[in-house]
Design a protein around this motif. Structure first.
Motif, PDB file in Angstrom:
ATOM      1  N   VAL A 210       5.434  -4.246 -10.563  1.00  0.00           N
ATOM      2  CA  VAL A 210       6.587  -3.501 -10.055  1.00  0.00           C
ATOM      3  C   VAL A 210       6.364  -2.993  -8.638  1.00  0.00           C
ATOM      4  N   ILE A 211       5.112  -2.936  -8.190  1.00  0.00           N
ATOM      5  CA  ILE A 211       4.826  -2.394  -6.863  1.00  0.00           C
ATOM      6  C   ILE A 211       5.442  -3.290  -5.793  1.00  0.00           C
ATOM      7  N   GLY A 212       6.314  -2.719  -5.015  1.00  0.00           N
ATOM      8  CA  GLY A 212       6.999  -3.462  -3.966  1.00  0.00           C
ATOM      9  C   GLY A 212       8.125  -4.337  -4.452  1.00  0.00           C
ATOM     10  N   GLN A 213       8.430  -4.300  -5.747  1.00  0.00           N
ATOM     11  CA  GLN A 213       9.446  -5.181  -6.320  1.00  0.00           C
ATOM     12  C   GLN A 213      10.610  -4.426  -6.951  1.00  0.00           C
ATOM     13  N   ASP A 214      10.311  -3.472  -7.813  1.00  0.00           N
ATOM     14  CA  ASP A 214      11.361  -2.771  -8.549  1.00  0.00           C
ATOM     15  C   ASP A 214      11.834  -1.562  -7.749  1.00  0.00           C
ATOM     16  N   THR A 215      12.924  -1.721  -7.016  1.00  0.00           N
ATOM     17  CA  THR A 215      13.423  -0.649  -6.143  1.00  0.00           C
ATOM     18  C   THR A 215      14.093   0.478  -6.910  1.00  0.00           C
ATOM     19  N   THR A 216      14.279   0.309  -8.215  1.00  0.00           N
ATOM     20  CA  THR A 216      14.858   1.403  -9.005  1.00  0.00           C
ATOM     21  C   THR A 216      13.823   2.482  -9.300  1.00  0.00           C
ATOM     22  N   LEU A 217      12.552   2.164  -9.077  1.00  0.00           N
ATOM     23  CA  LEU A 217      11.483   3.144  -9.272  1.00  0.00           C
ATOM     24  C   LEU A 217      11.124   3.747  -7.914  1.00  0.00           C
ATOM     25  N   PHE A 218      11.337   5.045  -7.770  1.00  0.00           N
ATOM     26  CA  PHE A 218      11.011   5.666  -6.486  1.00  0.00           C
ATOM     27  C   PHE A 218      10.816   7.164  -6.638  1.00  0.00           C
ATOM     28  N   SER A 219      10.210   7.734  -5.606  1.00  0.00           N
ATOM     29  CA  SER A 219      10.027   9.181  -5.527  1.00  0.00           C
ATOM     30  C   SER A 219      11.053   9.775  -4.574  1.00  0.00           C
TER      31      SER A 219
ATOM     32  N   GLU B  88       8.780  11.842 -11.867  1.00  0.00           N
ATOM     33  CA  GLU B  88       9.986  11.103 -11.481  1.00  0.00           C
ATOM     34  C   GLU B  88      10.042   9.726 -12.124  1.00  0.00           C
ATOM     35  N   VAL B  89       8.902   9.183 -12.503  1.00  0.00           N
ATOM     36  CA  VAL B  89       8.847   7.918 -13.244  1.00  0.00           C
ATOM     37  C   VAL B  89       7.797   8.054 -14.340  1.00  0.00           C
ATOM     38  N   PRO B  90       7.970   7.383 -15.470  1.00  0.00           N
ATOM     39  CA  PRO B  90       6.968   7.451 -16.537  1.00  0.00           C
ATOM     40  C   PRO B  90       5.806   6.509 -16.261  1.00  0.00           C
ATOM     41  N   ALA B  91       4.644   6.874 -16.748  1.00  0.00           N
ATOM     42  CA  ALA B  91       3.450   6.056 -16.528  1.00  0.00           C
ATOM     43  C   ALA B  91       3.620   4.648 -17.064  1.00  0.00           C
ATOM     44  N   GLY B  92       4.339   4.514 -18.181  1.00  0.00           N
ATOM     45  CA  GLY B  92       4.512   3.207 -18.789  1.00  0.00           C
ATOM     46  C   GLY B  92       5.326   2.235 -17.966  1.00  0.00           C
ATOM     47  N   ALA B  93       6.027   2.740 -16.946  1.00  0.00           N
ATOM     48  CA  ALA B  93       6.854   1.873 -16.113  1.00  0.00           C
ATOM     49  C   ALA B  93       6.061   1.239 -14.978  1.00  0.00           C
ATOM     50  N   LEU B  94       4.808   1.663 -14.788  1.00  0.00           N
ATOM     51  CA  LEU B  94       4.045   1.231 -13.622  1.00  0.00           C
ATOM     52  C   LEU B  94       3.077   0.104 -13.957  1.00  0.00           C
TER      53      LEU B  94
ATOM     54  N   SER C 160       0.830  -1.202   0.000  1.00  0.00           N
ATOM     55  CA  SER C 160       0.000   0.000   0.000  1.00  0.00           C
ATOM     56  C   SER C 160       0.866   1.254   0.000  1.00  0.00           C
ATOM     57  N   ARG C 161       1.912   1.235   0.832  1.00  0.00           N
ATOM     58  CA  ARG C 161       2.835   2.380   0.840  1.00  0.00           C
ATOM     59  C   ARG C 161       3.513   2.528  -0.518  1.00  0.00           C
ATOM     60  N   GLY C 162       3.920   1.396  -1.089  1.00  0.00           N
ATOM     61  CA  GLY C 162       4.619   1.436  -2.361  1.00  0.00           C
ATOM     62  C   GLY C 162       3.759   1.987  -3.479  1.00  0.00           C
ATOM     63  N   ALA C 163       2.512   1.531  -3.561  1.00  0.00           N
ATOM     64  CA  ALA C 163       1.600   2.044  -4.587  1.00  0.00           C
ATOM     65  C   ALA C 163       1.376   3.535  -4.400  1.00  0.00           C
ATOM     66  N   SER C 164       1.240   3.960  -3.158  1.00  0.00           N
ATOM     67  CA  SER C 164       1.010   5.382  -2.872  1.00  0.00           C
ATOM     68  C   SER C 164       2.220   6.227  -3.239  1.00  0.00           C
ATOM     69  N   ALA C 165       3.411   5.725  -2.954  1.00  0.00           N
ATOM     70  CA  ALA C 165       4.625   6.473  -3.280  1.00  0.00           C
ATOM     71  C   ALA C 165       4.837   6.581  -4.779  1.00  0.00           C
ATOM     72  N   LEU C 166       4.532   5.525  -5.506  1.00  0.00           N
ATOM     73  CA  LEU C 166       4.695   5.561  -6.959  1.00  0.00           C
ATOM     74  C   LEU C 166       3.743   6.566  -7.597  1.00  0.00           C
ATOM     75  N   VAL C 167       2.602   6.801  -6.976  1.00  0.00           N
ATOM     76  CA  VAL C 167       1.693   7.846  -7.438  1.00  0.00           C
ATOM     77  C   VAL C 167       2.405   9.195  -7.437  1.00  0.00           C
ATOM     78  N   VAL C 168       3.093   9.475  -6.335  1.00  0.00           N
ATOM     79  CA  VAL C 168       3.810  10.745  -6.214  1.00  0.00           C
ATOM     80  C   VAL C 168       4.901  10.833  -7.268  1.00  0.00           C
ATOM     81  N   ALA C 169       5.633   9.742  -7.450  1.00  0.00           N
ATOM     82  CA  ALA C 169       6.684   9.719  -8.471  1.00  0.00           C
ATOM     83  C   ALA C 169       6.111  10.010  -9.848  1.00  0.00           C
ATOM     84  N   LEU C 170       4.937   9.464 -10.112  1.00  0.00           N
ATOM     85  CA  LEU C 170       4.273   9.702 -11.398  1.00  0.00           C
ATOM     86  C   LEU C 170       3.836  11.157 -11.515  1.00  0.00           C
ATOM     87  N   ALA C 171       3.189  11.688 -10.471  1.00  0.00           N
ATOM     88  CA  ALA C 171       2.663  13.052 -10.509  1.00  0.00           C
ATOM     89  C   ALA C 171       3.761  14.096 -10.637  1.00  0.00           C
ATOM     90  N   LEU C 172       4.932  13.809 -10.071  1.00  0.00           N
ATOM     91  CA  LEU C 172       6.028  14.773 -10.086  1.00  0.00           C
ATOM     92  C   LEU C 172       7.013  14.524 -11.225  1.00  0.00           C
TER      93      LEU C 172
END
Length: 369
Positions: free
Chosen positions: A215-224, A205-211, A191-203
């Protein structure tokens, strides 16, 4: 007219102790109608069964209900209440009360904040793309509420998110739905991971196509670099608080952030302090600068490698004390040494919140007169 944000740091004697907040209201130092968010560090275990978070929310809701002529439920629906359990080490339990009002003062650029809420999530949505997608709209709404038009102006996004319990899992399966995990503690991280990736997307920091769910909780290279998410049993929606600096706001507060690469990254904490106009020198803030520090917020997470700069740590191997509890205590010690205070908002569980083993850190401070 401009808006002005204020932040009050209030100690608590126990998770239900809201007397400090009530005293501010009784003294006229704070208008209950202006309160938009309350962050709190409570002294529970920070795990699934940490009911100190719900206890604090209930106590705040009941106290504020009488002053706002609302029901406690209406108060909780209106004010973002982000309780983070766990005050290991020297962390001191406290509340951070955020309020916003209009002012005749000129807009000279200052701390800006906005809040937003998602709908309630079904258990099968937690830790998956539906939670992420619904929260993305709320993050954008909170940024708009704060008049933060550029991602560069955003310095910290605090999200409170739900978790799975055995009862919620059973309810989903009774409807023929499947959940992301049957491990209730693991659901906190998803839940924390999905929420954090939202921020990364909104700002940006990560492209939408990477989500994706994978990857949630697995790919540590994706972060905010600016997300902080805390999970709890006391809610079923996401509550978002966006903090940044805006030219259209007035006041004497400012915020800055940096990213800790690991749990002992003191230079990153120093960078956040300097960005907020404070000078730690080579060590600890001087008393006058410490007095100007309103809040320090940081994430703590044990590295999955089991190493910190090449040396082995046992945080992930301790079956008696949860790894996030070790991490909070570690980062608390480093941060407290940097600022000379222990009433710090150090939150554990940094999935997709900074690099593996690290996490974002932000400082809110009063500008020098």
């Amino acid at each position: 007219m401009a808006r002005i944000a204020t932040v009050h740091r209030v100690p608590m004697r126990h998770p239900g102790d809201v007397s400090g907040v009530a005293a501010l209201l009784d003294a006229g130092a704070l208008d209950p109608a202006d309160i938009v968010a309350i962050l709190g560090k409570t002294e529970g275990n920070g795990c699934v069964n940490d009911f100190t978070r719900a206890y604090a929310v209930q106590a705040l809701s009941v106290m504020l209900a009488g002053r706002l002529a609302l029901t406690p439920e209406a108060v909780a629906a209106r004010i973002a209440m982000v309780m983070s359990g766990g005050t290991e080490g020297g962390l001191s339990p406290h509340f951070l009360v955020f309020s916003v009002r209009t002012t005749d003062a000129a807009a000279t650029g200052a701390l800006a904040m906005g809040t937003a809420f998602t709908r309630d999530f079904a258990p099968e949505e937690i830790g998956r793309m539906p939670q992420l997608e619904a929260t993305a709209a709320a993050v954008r709404a909170a940024m708009a509420d704060a008049a933060l038009t550029s991602p560069a102006d955003v310095h910290y996004v605090q999200i409170k998110c739900p978790l799975l319990t055995s009862e919620r899992i059973a309810a989903a399966e009774a409807r023929g739905a499947t959940v992301a995990t049957h491990d209730t503690y693991a659901s906190m991280g998803l839940s924390r991971g999905a929420s954090a990736l939202v921020v990364a997307l909104a700002l940006g920091e990560v492209p939408a196509g990477a989500l994706s769910d994978a990857v949630i909780g697995q790919d540590t290279t994706l972060f905010s670099h600016r997300a902080s998410a805390s999970a709890g049993v006391e809610l079923t929606r996401n509550e978002i608080v966006v903090l940044g600096n805006s030219a259209s706001w007035a006041g004497d507060l400012t915020i800055a952030h940096a990213v800790m690469q690991d749990g002992i990254d003191l230079p990153a904490i120093h960078a956040a302090l300097r960005g907020a106009g404070l000078d730690p020198g080579a060590g600890q803030l001087a008393p006058d600068h410490c007095a100007r520090l309103v809040a320090l917020l940081a994430k703590a997470e044990p590295s999955s490698s089991g190493r910190i700069r090449g040396n082995r740590h046992i945080m992930n191997d301790d079956s008696d004390i949860n790894a996030t509890r070790h991490a909070r205590a570690l980062v608390c010690g480093v941060a407290a040494a940097a600022v000379g205070r222990t009433d710090l908002f150090i939150s554990g569980g940094a999935e997709h919140q900074g690099p593996d083993g690290g996490g974002p850190v932000a400082a809110i401070a009063r500008k020098e007169a």
